[in-house]
Design an enzyme around this catalytic site. Structure first.
Site, short mmCIF file in Angstrom:
data_model
loop_
_atom_site.label_atom_id
_atom_site.label_comp_id
_atom_site.label_asym_id
_atom_site.label_seq_id
_atom_site.Cartn_x
_atom_site.Cartn_y
_atom_site.Cartn_z
N GLY A 73 -15.77 2.46 4.25
CA GLY A 73 -14.49 3.15 4.09
C GLY A 73 -13.76 2.81 2.81
O GLY A 73 -12.58 3.09 2.67
N GLN A 74 -14.48 2.19 1.85
CA GLN A 74 -13.83 1.84 0.58
C GLN A 74 -13.61 3.10 -0.25
O GLN A 74 -14.53 3.90 -0.41
CB GLN A 74 -14.69 0.83 -0.19
CG GLN A 74 -14.02 0.30 -1.45
CD GLN A 74 -14.83 -0.80 -2.14
OE1 GLN A 74 -15.97 -1.09 -1.75
NE2 GLN A 74 -14.25 -1.40 -3.16
N ASP A 96 0.85 -1.19 0.00
CA ASP A 96 0.00 0.00 0.00
C ASP A 96 0.89 1.25 0.00
O ASP A 96 1.89 1.32 0.70
CB ASP A 96 -0.91 -0.01 1.24
CG ASP A 96 -2.07 0.96 1.10
OD1 ASP A 96 -3.22 0.50 1.03
OD2 ASP A 96 -1.82 2.19 1.07
N HIS A 154 -10.34 -5.35 -2.96
CA HIS A 154 -8.98 -5.58 -2.44
C HIS A 154 -9.04 -5.99 -0.98
O HIS A 154 -9.89 -5.54 -0.22
CB HIS A 154 -8.10 -4.33 -2.60
CG HIS A 154 -8.73 -3.08 -2.08
ND1 HIS A 154 -9.70 -2.38 -2.78
CD2 HIS A 154 -8.54 -2.39 -0.93
CE1 HIS A 154 -10.07 -1.32 -2.08
NE2 HIS A 154 -9.39 -1.31 -0.95
N LEU A 155 -8.11 -6.86 -0.61
CA LEU A 155 -7.96 -7.29 0.78
C LEU A 155 -6.72 -6.61 1.32
O LEU A 155 -5.64 -6.68 0.71
CB LEU A 155 -7.79 -8.81 0.86
CG LEU A 155 -9.04 -9.68 0.60
CD1 LEU A 155 -9.49 -9.60 -0.84
CD2 LEU A 155 -8.76 -11.12 1.00
N HIS A 156 -6.88 -5.92 2.45
CA HIS A 156 -5.72 -5.34 3.12
C HIS A 156 -5.11 -6.41 4.02
O HIS A 156 -5.83 -7.03 4.83
CB HIS A 156 -6.12 -4.17 4.02
CG HIS A 156 -6.70 -2.99 3.32
ND1 HIS A 156 -5.99 -1.83 3.08
CD2 HIS A 156 -7.94 -2.74 2.83
CE1 HIS A 156 -6.76 -0.93 2.48
NE2 HIS A 156 -7.95 -1.47 2.32
N ASN A 201 -12.62 -3.34 3.21
CA ASN A 201 -13.56 -2.21 3.27
C ASN A 201 -14.54 -2.33 2.11
O ASN A 201 -14.13 -2.57 0.98
CB ASN A 201 -12.78 -0.89 3.19
CG ASN A 201 -11.87 -0.68 4.39
OD1 ASN A 201 -12.18 -1.10 5.49
ND2 ASN A 201 -10.73 -0.05 4.17
#
Ligand code: 5GP
Length: 113
Positions: free
Chosen positions: A92-93, A30, A99-101, A86
């Site tokens: 909060g996207q 990120d 996507h996976l954090h 998110n």
């Protein structure tokens, strides 16, 4: 779906620090890390969010989680980590490509913000 910055990262039109890639998924650091390890795992096929998935995505969704575990092991996160997805405005996207954090190498708190 409308193109996002992640489509450009998949096509290598803009740079990213890629830590894993295969035909189905891409994992990269990120740009604004919230933990010492903060990696995004995305499907190459554009899917807007978890709210948009269909039964046809079942295998891909499982594969995304397997990829998180693979990348976490690669990063040496033996003590644990957090996975965040998110979803939508209230979730909060901000980038509308699923996507996976993967967050690790610090103690996480609960509840999340
Ligand atoms: P969201 O808020 O949608 O769950 O997460 C989007 C994430 O994408 C954010 O953590 C943000 O820092 C990251 N991000 C946005 N643009 C870029 C970019 O161009 N490169 C990288 N590596 N990460 C990005």
């Amino acid at each position: 779906m409308t193109e996002t910055i992640f489509s450009k990262i998949i096509r290598k039109e803009i740079p990213a620090d890629i830590v894993y890639e295969d035909d189905l998924v891409l994992a990269f650091r990120d740009v604004n890390p919230q933990a010492p390890v903060h990696i995004l795992i995305i499907p190459k096929r554009p899917i807007v969010s978890i709210a948009e998935v269909t039964p046809a995505d079942t295998e891909l969704l499982g594969y995304l989680l397997l990829t998180v575990a693979r990348v976490a092991a690669q990063e040496g996160l033996e003590e644990g980590y957090r996975i965040v997805i998110n979803t939508g405005k209230d979730g909060g996207q901000t980038v509308f490509h699923l996507h996976l954090h993967l967050l690790g190498q610090r103690m996480m708190t609960w509840p999340p913000g």
